[in-house]
Design a protein around this motif. Structure first.
Motif, PDB file in Angstrom:
ATOM      1  N   VAL A 115       1.635  -1.073   0.334  1.00  0.00           N
ATOM      2  CA  VAL A 115       0.113  -0.066  -0.166  1.00  0.00           C
ATOM      3  C   VAL A 115       0.745   1.777   0.309  1.00  0.00           C
ATOM      4  CG1 VAL A 115      -1.596   1.537   1.267  1.00  0.00           C
ATOM      5  CG2 VAL A 115      -1.632  -0.917   1.286  1.00  0.00           C
ATOM      6  N   VAL A 116       0.594   2.139  -0.934  1.00  0.00           N
ATOM      7  CA  VAL A 116       1.608   3.356  -1.255  1.00  0.00           C
ATOM      8  C   VAL A 116       1.224   4.885  -0.989  1.00  0.00           C
ATOM      9  CG1 VAL A 116       2.585   4.825  -2.889  1.00  0.00           C
ATOM     10  CG2 VAL A 116       3.040   2.387  -2.447  1.00  0.00           C
ATOM     11  N   ASP A 117       0.880   5.427  -0.048  1.00  0.00           N
ATOM     12  CA  ASP A 117       0.126   6.328   0.573  1.00  0.00           C
ATOM     13  C   ASP A 117      -1.729   6.507   0.448  1.00  0.00           C
ATOM     14  OD1 ASP A 117       2.344   7.991   0.172  1.00  0.00           O
ATOM     15  OD2 ASP A 117       2.113   8.612  -1.488  1.00  0.00           O
ATOM     16  N   GLY A 118      -1.785   4.695   1.009  1.00  0.00           N
ATOM     17  CA  GLY A 118      -3.119   5.147   0.991  1.00  0.00           C
ATOM     18  C   GLY A 118      -3.767   3.730  -0.246  1.00  0.00           C
ATOM     19  N   ARG A 119      -3.498   3.764  -0.895  1.00  0.00           N
ATOM     20  CA  ARG A 119      -3.324   2.682  -2.177  1.00  0.00           C
ATOM     21  C   ARG A 119      -2.898   1.550  -2.319  1.00  0.00           C
ATOM     22  NH1 ARG A 119      -3.308   4.089  -6.986  1.00  0.00           N
ATOM     23  NH2 ARG A 119      -1.334   6.035  -6.416  1.00  0.00           N
ATOM     24  N   ARG A 120      -3.994   0.545  -2.570  1.00  0.00           N
ATOM     25  CA  ARG A 120      -2.987  -1.408  -2.865  1.00  0.00           C
ATOM     26  C   ARG A 120      -2.556  -0.580  -4.470  1.00  0.00           C
ATOM     27  NH1 ARG A 120      -2.519  -5.655  -0.805  1.00  0.00           N
ATOM     28  NH2 ARG A 120      -4.373  -4.907   1.591  1.00  0.00           N
ATOM     29  N   VAL A 121      -1.682  -0.831  -4.489  1.00  0.00           N
ATOM     30  CA  VAL A 121      -0.719  -1.273  -5.863  1.00  0.00           C
ATOM     31  C   VAL A 121       0.238  -2.140  -6.058  1.00  0.00           C
ATOM     32  CG1 VAL A 121      -0.794   1.725  -5.958  1.00  0.00           C
ATOM     33  CG2 VAL A 121       1.114   0.427  -4.648  1.00  0.00           C
ATOM     34  N   ARG A 122       0.514  -2.800  -7.561  1.00  0.00           N
ATOM     35  CA  ARG A 122       0.994  -3.443  -8.096  1.00  0.00           C
ATOM     36  C   ARG A 122       2.709  -2.118  -8.051  1.00  0.00           C
ATOM     37  NH1 ARG A 122       0.176  -8.854  -7.100  1.00  0.00           N
ATOM     38  NH2 ARG A 122       2.123  -9.163  -8.145  1.00  0.00           N
ATOM     39  N   GLN A 123       2.559  -1.160  -8.116  1.00  0.00           N
ATOM     40  CA  GLN A 123       3.986  -0.790  -9.056  1.00  0.00           C
ATOM     41  C   GLN A 123       3.549   1.030  -8.780  1.00  0.00           C
ATOM     42  OE1 GLN A 123       5.421  -1.965 -12.445  1.00  0.00           O
ATOM     43  NE2 GLN A 123       7.358  -0.093 -12.464  1.00  0.00           N
ATOM     44  N   ALA A 124       4.217   1.865  -7.914  1.00  0.00           N
ATOM     45  CA  ALA A 124       4.127   3.014  -7.489  1.00  0.00           C
ATOM     46  C   ALA A 124       5.512   3.986  -7.879  1.00  0.00           C
ATOM     47  CB  ALA A 124       3.300   3.444  -6.459  1.00  0.00           C
ATOM     48  N   HIS A 125       5.518   4.528  -8.000  1.00  0.00           N
ATOM     49  CA  HIS A 125       6.515   6.556  -8.274  1.00  0.00           C
ATOM     50  C   HIS A 125       6.892   6.719  -7.017  1.00  0.00           C
ATOM     51  CE1 HIS A 125       8.825   9.962  -9.598  1.00  0.00           C
ATOM     52  NE2 HIS A 125       8.220  10.077  -8.385  1.00  0.00           N
ATOM     53  N   LEU A 126       8.146   6.600  -6.290  1.00  0.00           N
ATOM     54  CA  LEU A 126       8.053   7.131  -4.855  1.00  0.00           C
ATOM     55  C   LEU A 126       8.536   8.150  -4.898  1.00  0.00           C
ATOM     56  CD1 LEU A 126       9.237   4.212  -2.858  1.00  0.00           C
ATOM     57  CD2 LEU A 126       7.029   5.205  -3.079  1.00  0.00           C
ATOM     58  N   SER A 127       8.069   9.075  -3.389  1.00  0.00           N
ATOM     59  CA  SER A 127       9.186  10.573  -3.705  1.00  0.00           C
ATOM     60  C   SER A 127       8.842  11.149  -2.193  1.00  0.00           C
ATOM     61  CB  SER A 127       8.358  11.442  -4.462  1.00  0.00           C
ATOM     62  OG  SER A 127       7.345  11.612  -4.438  1.00  0.00           O
ATOM     63  N   ASP A 128       9.494  12.000  -2.029  1.00  0.00           N
ATOM     64  CA  ASP A 128       9.877  12.521  -0.201  1.00  0.00           C
ATOM     65  C   ASP A 128       8.512  12.583  -0.051  1.00  0.00           C
ATOM     66  OD1 ASP A 128      10.553  13.557   1.661  1.00  0.00           O
ATOM     67  OD2 ASP A 128      11.373  15.787   1.213  1.00  0.00           O
ATOM     68  N   GLY A 129       8.137  11.804   1.357  1.00  0.00           N
ATOM     69  CA  GLY A 129       6.485  12.214   2.110  1.00  0.00           C
ATOM     70  C   GLY A 129       5.683  10.998   1.984  1.00  0.00           C
ATOM     71  N   SER A 130       6.166   9.987   1.376  1.00  0.00           N
ATOM     72  CA  SER A 130       5.564   8.752   0.264  1.00  0.00           C
ATOM     73  C   SER A 130       5.801   8.009   1.589  1.00  0.00           C
ATOM     74  CB  SER A 130       6.693   7.717  -0.859  1.00  0.00           C
ATOM     75  OG  SER A 130       6.312   8.822  -2.192  1.00  0.00           O
ATOM     76  N   ARG A 131       4.603   7.262   1.475  1.00  0.00           N
ATOM     77  CA  ARG A 131       4.334   6.140   3.074  1.00  0.00           C
ATOM     78  C   ARG A 131       3.885   4.861   1.997  1.00  0.00           C
ATOM     79  NH1 ARG A 131       4.088   8.882   7.272  1.00  0.00           N
ATOM     80  NH2 ARG A 131       4.407  11.035   7.609  1.00  0.00           N
ATOM     81  N   ILE A 132       4.501   3.855   2.954  1.00  0.00           N
ATOM     82  CA  ILE A 132       4.441   2.298   2.504  1.00  0.00           C
ATOM     83  C   ILE A 132       4.082   1.814   4.010  1.00  0.00           C
ATOM     84  CG2 ILE A 132       5.476   0.928   1.384  1.00  0.00           C
ATOM     85  CD1 ILE A 132       7.430   3.074   0.878  1.00  0.00           C
ATOM     86  N   GLU A 133       2.885   0.892   3.378  1.00  0.00           N
ATOM     87  CA  GLU A 133       3.076  -0.477   4.281  1.00  0.00           C
ATOM     88  C   GLU A 133       2.832  -1.600   3.579  1.00  0.00           C
ATOM     89  OE1 GLU A 133      -0.848   0.410   5.601  1.00  0.00           O
ATOM     90  OE2 GLU A 133      -1.049   2.168   5.577  1.00  0.00           O
TER      91      GLU A 133
END
Length: 236
Positions: free
Chosen positions: A204-222
């Motif tokens: 989960v990245v920034d509250g959304r379940r994803v298979r792939q995502a871009h990350l930047s300053d402030g991104s939250r991962i679960e």
């Protein structure tokens, strides 16, 4: 015999009693040991029900006089201090996520007999070479997990619970090879993304379940029950 008495005898024996003769009235090695153990207790961060993460890198600030006295024995002192830290960590259920390192540094502002201790949890991810504070500060972005910062540098790292992962996390909700953080480019052109490696519970990245995502300053991962934060090192 208490832990500090045992430590004092071990250290004195290692250098044929020279500590007892050389440091009377100055900073005593046993005082440093006591402060480091208190540092573990004070900085322990909860990882799971029975495990707590503690710092593994320590900087001991000493006056000119005390530094001159202790520096010649730094290797022996560091080895004995590390042993005491490991014993205390085992007894208390603490966990290090990298090798223990103890540095004696000169602080010209300190008076004789006084010392300071600064500590940090420094990652051992990425093989046998730990991520030093310098490497972290040079990185454009870091991944913070359970109080530890991991520099995000090319080519990136594998997150998982298994021994083949670069960043190992003791979380039953994380697969052996859970996700990969891919890092390409350098400087302002750096690009960071996270890719699910077919994990059971996903990411989960920034509250959304994803298979792939871009990350930047402030991104939250679960991942599993573990939360991670991508951010720039302090001072950037």
């Amino acid at each position: 015999m208490g832990i500090f008495q045992r430590f004092e005898k071990k250290v004195e024996g290692a250098v044929n009693g020279v500590f007892a003769r050389a440091f009377k009235g100055d900073v005593q090695p046993v005082e440093i040991a006591a402060r480091l153990l208190r540092e573990l207790d004070a900085e322990a961060k909860l990882m799971s029900r029975d495990k707590r993460l503690v710092p593994n890198e320590f900087v001991v600030g000493l006056s000119q006089h005390d530094h001159d006295k202790l520096a010649p024995y730094s290797k022996t002192l560091s080895a004995e201090l590390s042993t005491e830290l490991k014993t205390h960590a085992r007894d208390m259920g603490y966990e290090f996520n990298g090798p223990i390192r103890i540095h004696l540094e000169l602080d010209e502002h300190l008076p004789v007999g006084r010392f300071t201790v600064a500590s940090e949890a420094v990652s051992g991810a990425g093989g046998d070479t730990p991520a030093t504070t310098t490497a972290i500060n040079r990185a454009q972005l870091v991944l913070e997990v359970n109080g530890m910062r991991h520099p995000l540098q090319p080519p990136g790292l594998i997150i998982g619970r298994g021994s083949e992962a670069d960043l190992r996390i003791n979380d039953p909700g994380i697969s052996r090879r859970h996700a990969e953080i891919r890092v390409t480019g350098q400087g302002a052109a750096i690009r960071v993304e996270i890719v699910d490696l077919g994990s059971t519970n996903g990411i989960v990245v920034d509250g959304r379940r994803v298979r792939q995502a871009h990350l930047s300053d402030g991104s939250r991962i679960e991942v599993g029950q573990t939360r991670m934060l991508v951010h720039a090192p302090a001072g950037r």
